[in-house]
Design a protein around this motif. Structure first.
Motif, PDB file in Angstrom:
ATOM      1  N   GLY A 290       0.816  -1.211   0.000  1.00  0.00           N
ATOM      2  CA  GLY A 290       0.000   0.000   0.000  1.00  0.00           C
ATOM      3  C   GLY A 290       0.852   1.263   0.000  1.00  0.00           C
ATOM      4  N   PHE A 291       0.165   2.384   0.134  1.00  0.00           N
ATOM      5  CA  PHE A 291       0.835   3.686   0.082  1.00  0.00           C
ATOM      6  C   PHE A 291       1.941   3.796   1.140  1.00  0.00           C
ATOM      7  CE2 PHE A 291       0.263   8.021   2.140  1.00  0.00           C
ATOM      8  CZ  PHE A 291       1.307   8.612   1.446  1.00  0.00           C
ATOM      9  N   ILE A 292       1.593   3.708   2.401  1.00  0.00           N
ATOM     10  CA  ILE A 292       2.617   3.848   3.449  1.00  0.00           C
ATOM     11  C   ILE A 292       3.530   2.618   3.436  1.00  0.00           C
ATOM     12  CG2 ILE A 292       3.021   4.088   5.936  1.00  0.00           C
ATOM     13  CD1 ILE A 292       0.235   5.499   6.089  1.00  0.00           C
TER      14      ILE A 292
ATOM     15  N   ASP B 133      -0.011  -8.976   1.700  1.00  0.00           N
ATOM     16  CA  ASP B 133      -0.958  -7.989   1.181  1.00  0.00           C
ATOM     17  C   ASP B 133      -1.940  -8.702   0.269  1.00  0.00           C
ATOM     18  OD1 ASP B 133      -2.124  -5.643  -0.283  1.00  0.00           O
ATOM     19  OD2 ASP B 133      -0.576  -4.576   0.832  1.00  0.00           O
ATOM     20  N   ASP B 134      -3.205  -8.311   0.339  1.00  0.00           N
ATOM     21  CA  ASP B 134      -4.201  -8.946  -0.543  1.00  0.00           C
ATOM     22  C   ASP B 134      -4.489  -8.088  -1.775  1.00  0.00           C
ATOM     23  OD1 ASP B 134      -5.790  -6.881   0.367  1.00  0.00           O
ATOM     24  OD2 ASP B 134      -7.436  -8.151   1.047  1.00  0.00           O
TER      25      ASP B 134
ATOM     26  N   SER C 258      -6.002  -5.384  -2.140  1.00  0.00           N
ATOM     27  CA  SER C 258      -7.351  -4.804  -2.264  1.00  0.00           C
ATOM     28  C   SER C 258      -7.265  -3.311  -2.562  1.00  0.00           C
ATOM     29  CB  SER C 258      -8.186  -5.072  -1.010  1.00  0.00           C
ATOM     30  OG  SER C 258      -7.491  -4.699   0.151  1.00  0.00           O
ATOM     31  N   THR C 259      -6.369  -2.586  -1.916  1.00  0.00           N
ATOM     32  CA  THR C 259      -6.124  -1.189  -2.296  1.00  0.00           C
ATOM     33  C   THR C 259      -4.666  -0.977  -2.701  1.00  0.00           C
ATOM     34  OG1 THR C 259      -5.816  -0.606   0.040  1.00  0.00           O
ATOM     35  CG2 THR C 259      -7.982  -0.164  -0.917  1.00  0.00           C
ATOM     36  N   GLY C 260      -3.773  -1.857  -2.281  1.00  0.00           N
ATOM     37  CA  GLY C 260      -2.376  -1.773  -2.704  1.00  0.00           C
ATOM     38  C   GLY C 260      -2.181  -2.479  -4.036  1.00  0.00           C
TER      39      GLY C 260
ATOM     40  N   SER D  69      -4.586 -12.602   2.776  1.00  0.00           N
ATOM     41  CA  SER D  69      -5.293 -11.700   3.673  1.00  0.00           C
ATOM     42  C   SER D  69      -4.897 -11.915   5.131  1.00  0.00           C
ATOM     43  CB  SER D  69      -6.800 -11.919   3.529  1.00  0.00           C
ATOM     44  OG  SER D  69      -7.497 -11.171   4.498  1.00  0.00           O
ATOM     45  N   VAL D  70      -4.908 -10.828   5.887  1.00  0.00           N
ATOM     46  CA  VAL D  70      -4.706 -10.938   7.334  1.00  0.00           C
ATOM     47  C   VAL D  70      -5.870 -11.691   7.987  1.00  0.00           C
ATOM     48  CG1 VAL D  70      -3.198  -8.933   7.608  1.00  0.00           C
ATOM     49  CG2 VAL D  70      -5.683  -8.614   7.729  1.00  0.00           C
TER      50      VAL D  70
ATOM     51  N   LEU E 131       0.064  -2.773   8.976  1.00  0.00           N
ATOM     52  CA  LEU E 131      -0.563  -1.630   8.301  1.00  0.00           C
ATOM     53  C   LEU E 131      -1.816  -2.046   7.540  1.00  0.00           C
ATOM     54  CD1 LEU E 131       2.662  -0.018   6.738  1.00  0.00           C
ATOM     55  CD2 LEU E 131       1.550   0.634   8.875  1.00  0.00           C
TER      56      LEU E 131
ATOM     57  N   TYR F 270     -15.007   3.420  10.996  1.00  0.00           N
ATOM     58  CA  TYR F 270     -13.548   3.268  10.841  1.00  0.00           C
ATOM     59  C   TYR F 270     -12.833   3.594  12.150  1.00  0.00           C
ATOM     60  CZ  TYR F 270      -8.773   4.564   9.411  1.00  0.00           C
ATOM     61  OH  TYR F 270      -7.406   4.679   9.314  1.00  0.00           O
TER      62      TYR F 270
ATOM     63  N   LYS G 173     -10.324   1.230  14.605  1.00  0.00           N
ATOM     64  CA  LYS G 173      -8.943   1.569  14.977  1.00  0.00           C
ATOM     65  C   LYS G 173      -8.777   1.594  16.499  1.00  0.00           C
ATOM     66  CE  LYS G 173      -6.966   1.485  11.167  1.00  0.00           C
ATOM     67  NZ  LYS G 173      -5.721   0.738  10.913  1.00  0.00           N
TER      68      LYS G 173
ATOM     69  N   VAL H 202      -1.616  11.178   6.585  1.00  0.00           N
ATOM     70  CA  VAL H 202      -0.327  10.963   5.935  1.00  0.00           C
ATOM     71  C   VAL H 202      -0.474  11.273   4.441  1.00  0.00           C
ATOM     72  CG1 VAL H 202       1.534   9.311   5.604  1.00  0.00           C
ATOM     73  CG2 VAL H 202       0.027   9.103   7.602  1.00  0.00           C
TER      74      VAL H 202
HETATM   75  N1  LIG Z   1      -2.916   7.398   4.981  1.00  0.00           N
HETATM   76  C1  LIG Z   1      -3.339   7.986   6.098  1.00  0.00           C
HETATM   77  O1  LIG Z   1      -3.500   9.212   6.156  1.00  0.00           O
HETATM   78  C2  LIG Z   1      -3.626   7.182   7.345  1.00  0.00           C
HETATM   79  C3  LIG Z   1      -4.077   7.863   8.488  1.00  0.00           C
HETATM   80  C4  LIG Z   1      -4.374   7.123   9.626  1.00  0.00           C
HETATM   81  C5  LIG Z   1      -4.163   5.756   9.634  1.00  0.00           C
HETATM   82  N2  LIG Z   1      -3.726   5.116   8.519  1.00  0.00           N
HETATM   83  C6  LIG Z   1      -3.532   3.669   8.560  1.00  0.00           C
HETATM   84  O2  LIG Z   1      -2.293   3.335   7.953  1.00  0.00           O
HETATM   85  C7  LIG Z   1      -2.383   2.048   7.362  1.00  0.00           C
HETATM   86  C8  LIG Z   1      -1.900   2.104   5.922  1.00  0.00           C
HETATM   87  O3  LIG Z   1      -2.745   3.001   5.190  1.00  0.00           O
HETATM   88  P1  LIG Z   1      -2.414   3.514   3.714  1.00  0.00           P
HETATM   89  O4  LIG Z   1      -2.763   4.944   3.688  1.00  0.00           O
HETATM   90  O5  LIG Z   1      -1.058   3.075   3.318  1.00  0.00           O
HETATM   91  O6  LIG Z   1      -3.546   2.750   2.891  1.00  0.00           O
HETATM   92  P2  LIG Z   1      -3.423   1.706   1.686  1.00  0.00           P
HETATM   93  O7  LIG Z   1      -4.830   1.358   1.303  1.00  0.00           O
HETATM   94  O8  LIG Z   1      -2.548   2.237   0.622  1.00  0.00           O
HETATM   95  O9  LIG Z   1      -2.714   0.478   2.379  1.00  0.00           O
HETATM   96  C9  LIG Z   1      -3.406  -0.578   3.008  1.00  0.00           C
HETATM   97  C10 LIG Z   1      -2.813  -1.868   2.469  1.00  0.00           C
HETATM   98  O10 LIG Z   1      -3.421  -2.968   3.154  1.00  0.00           O
HETATM   99  C11 LIG Z   1      -3.777  -3.939   2.178  1.00  0.00           C
HETATM  100  N3  LIG Z   1      -4.892  -4.718   2.726  1.00  0.00           N
HETATM  101  C12 LIG Z   1      -6.179  -4.317   2.902  1.00  0.00           C
HETATM  102  N4  LIG Z   1      -6.912  -5.323   3.406  1.00  0.00           N
HETATM  103  C13 LIG Z   1      -6.068  -6.370   3.560  1.00  0.00           C
HETATM  104  C14 LIG Z   1      -6.229  -7.689   4.033  1.00  0.00           C
HETATM  105  N5  LIG Z   1      -7.424  -8.145   4.452  1.00  0.00           N
HETATM  106  N6  LIG Z   1      -5.155  -8.495   4.073  1.00  0.00           N
HETATM  107  C15 LIG Z   1      -3.936  -8.067   3.624  1.00  0.00           C
HETATM  108  N7  LIG Z   1      -3.735  -6.832   3.156  1.00  0.00           N
HETATM  109  C16 LIG Z   1      -4.786  -5.992   3.120  1.00  0.00           C
HETATM  110  C17 LIG Z   1      -4.146  -3.151   0.945  1.00  0.00           C
HETATM  111  O11 LIG Z   1      -4.098  -3.905  -0.254  1.00  0.00           O
HETATM  112  C18 LIG Z   1      -3.098  -2.060   0.986  1.00  0.00           C
HETATM  113  O12 LIG Z   1      -1.912  -2.458   0.321  1.00  0.00           O
HETATM  114  C19 LIG Z   1      -3.840   1.613   7.532  1.00  0.00           C
HETATM  115  O13 LIG Z   1      -3.922   0.780   8.667  1.00  0.00           O
HETATM  116  C20 LIG Z   1      -4.579   2.897   7.774  1.00  0.00           C
HETATM  117  O14 LIG Z   1      -5.773   2.694   8.507  1.00  0.00           O
HETATM  118  C21 LIG Z   1      -3.463   5.806   7.360  1.00  0.00           C
END
Ligand SMILES: NC(=O)c1ccc[n+]([C@@H]2O[C@H](COP(=O)([O-])OP(=O)(O)OC[C@H]3O[C@@H](n4cnc5c(N)ncnc54)[C@H](O)[C@@H]3O)[C@@H](O)[C@H]2O)c1
Length: 318
Positions: free
Chosen positions: A14-16, A37-38, A40-42, A60-61, A80, A148, A152, A178
């Protein structure tokens, strides 16, 4: 297999997560990195071209067997993976609950069974919700305003419970808005900064919910990953939540003005009423973060936005 710290990153595509994988690879203390990672958004593209000792496992987790095998032998788990947005949780609260709460429980169970690696997990500033006190300190009473935020908060609760019940070392970190390169625009749940940049570069319009005076503690993704990697390498544990932001407070209108200046054109906007589940203001009290990570040096907002815009400009658009 190389020697050194073994780290599992859930949501590492994913992003972070994909920035964290690269940050960890740059640290000499790191050995093997595993990603679950599954997609789904990454996306697998985020991890393309990595040359170090990185194993990527698609799954998946929510798959307890996969998590047991992925966590076994790890020194650190950075968790994450989540359904990461307020609007997504409004559209499907049960899915957010399953992935964010049961998924976190699966990670903790796997960690407990495997003899207790440090579990660092992403929580969110959204747990403060409509709590009026600013800046937000970790001991403020949470007031979640969306499903949501509840997921958390539940995740944080499980981390603390596993620390206290099973002596598992944990570190729940509350991320605050972020942003940075690699954060994608162009979908209904896009975060504000990529959505604004996208509007300017494609001639579209950014939808501003409310009057734009709502404030956020925008945190550049490199600052987040530096703290995560430092926590992993130094084994920083803390049962209770820790804000991961540096205490800035910028309105949406101010971010739009800064981006307009960097891009050389104003952000075109259409306005809509306030969004359900949104909170008016968000600003971290960073005192606890600074006490645990004295060397943390944040990237300034303008510098972070310039790097973000540069990434968007270089990105091929369909
Ligand atoms: N970006 C922000 O501003 C922000 C703020 C607060 C908290 N967070 C938290 O940081 C974390 C990362 O967020 P992000 O912004 O990188 O989002 P993102 O959607 O880019 O990353 C989430 C990753 O988790 C993977 N994922 C989702 N469901 C899954 C599953 N069941 N099994 C395995 N992988 C799975 C997705 O494919 C993705 O790669 C998350 O927990 C999010 O709640 C992010």
């Amino acid at each position: 297999m190389s020697a050194g710290l073994r780290v599992l990153v859930t949501g590492g595509a994913g992003f972070i997560g994909h920035h964290l994988v690269r940050t960890l690879m740059e640290r000499p203390e790191t050995g093997r990195i595993t990603v679950v990672d599954d997609y789904s958004t990454g996306t697998p593209d985020n991890l393309a071209g990595l040359t170090g000792d990185v194993e990527v496992r698609e799954g998946s987790v929510l798959d307890a067997d996969l998590m047991n095998s992925a966590v076994a032998g790890m020194d650190v788990v950075v968790h994450l993976a989540a359904v990461p947005s307020v609007p997504r949780s409004l559209a499907d609260p049960a899915r957010s609950n399953a992935v964010n709460v049961t998924g976190t429980l699966n990670v903790l169970e796997a960690a407990r069974r495997s003899g207790g690696p440090l579990v660092i997990a992403a929580s969110s500033s959204s747990v403060y919700g409509r709590h009026p006190q600013l800046p937000q300190r970790e001991d403020a009473l949470p007031a979640p305003a969306s499903p949501y935020a509840v997921t958390k908060l539940a995740g944080e609760g499980y981390l603390a419970a596993y620390a206290r019940s099973f002596a598992l070392p944990v570190l729940p970190l509350r991320f605050f808005n972020v942003y940075g390169p690699g954060q994608l625009p162009g979908h209904a749940y896009a975060a504000v900064i990529p959505a604004m940049v996208h509007a300017v570069l494609t001639g579209g319009k950014f939808t501003r919910y409310g009057d734009g005076t709502q404030t956020r503690d925008f945190t550049f993704v490199d600052s987040v990953c530096t703290v995560l990697a430092d926590a992993a390498v130094r084994g920083v544990a803390h049962d209770g939540p820790v804000n991961l932001a540096l205490g800035g407070r910028t309105s949406l209108n101010e971010v739009a003005a800064l981006l307009g200046d960097i891009l050389g054109a104003p952000v075109p906007m259409r306005t809509a009423g306030p969004r359900r589940g949104d909170v008016p203001h968000s600003q971290a009290d960073p005192a606890l973060l600074r006490s645990l990570f004295p060397a943390v040096a944040p990237v300034g907002l303008r510098e972070g936005l310039e790097a973000t815009v540069a990434w968007h400009r270089a990105r091929p658009r369909p």
